[in-house]
Design an enzyme around this catalytic site. Sequence first.
Site, PDB file in Angstrom:
ATOM      1  N   ASP A   8      43.994  41.518  24.947  1.00 23.19           N
ATOM      2  CA  ASP A   8      43.492  42.621  25.758  1.00 23.19           C
ATOM      3  C   ASP A   8      44.560  42.919  26.816  1.00 23.19           C
ATOM      4  OD1 ASP A   8      41.690  44.420  27.048  1.00 23.19           O
ATOM      5  OD2 ASP A   8      41.118  42.797  28.427  1.00 23.19           O
ATOM      6  N   ASP A  10      44.055  44.938  30.341  1.00 22.66           N
ATOM      7  CA  ASP A  10      43.597  44.831  31.742  1.00 22.66           C
ATOM      8  C   ASP A  10      42.818  43.542  31.952  1.00 22.66           C
ATOM      9  OD1 ASP A  10      44.723  47.355  32.232  1.00 22.66           O
ATOM     10  OD2 ASP A  10      42.866  48.389  31.697  1.00 22.66           O
TER      11      ASP A  10
HETATM   12 MG   LIG Z   1      40.081  43.420  30.042  1.00 23.55          MG
END
Ligand SMILES: [Mg+2]
Length: 167
Positions: A8, A10
């Site tokens: 992922d 962020d």
């Molecule tokens: Mg995230």
Amino acid sequence: MRPAAFFDRDGVFNVDHGYTHQVVGIEWIPGGPQAVKRLNDLGYWVIVVTNQSGIGRGYYDEAAMHAVHDALREHLAEAGGHIDAIYFAPHHEDAALEQYRHPDPPDRKPNPGMLLKAMADFPIDKERSFLIGDKDSDLEAARRAGIAGYLFEGGDLDEAVRAVLEG
Ligand SMILES: [Mg+2]
């Protein structure tokens, strides 16, 4: 066939302040470049899968996101590493922009669409692949794609990657 390490974006490579879309002010999480270099050296594909409903919501456009991704690639190159691909999911059921509106976007995590696309685009050994994310929706996407998922709760990303690799 090589294993893939999915990440992922962020909350994993950068601190998640919500809808990150500006290069100025990005706070990098420690250990990202070292983690990516480590995985490159071990022969993993390194692939980022990021929900970007801020695009569908009209908060920012794809060009702004690509600028952030250029900065991410530059940052990760600090230790001599590279990412092989970035997949993004701009769709959302409540998207303000019609072209991004979808009742259940297949690419948007927890759906596994981005991971499945990557598995079609690269010769990936699923058995040895894993995903690291900071939300349950990341882990659910991994589960639906049939790979291991690990929750990153902050700290040093390279330490987290080493822990995964050491099993
Ligand atoms: Mg995230």
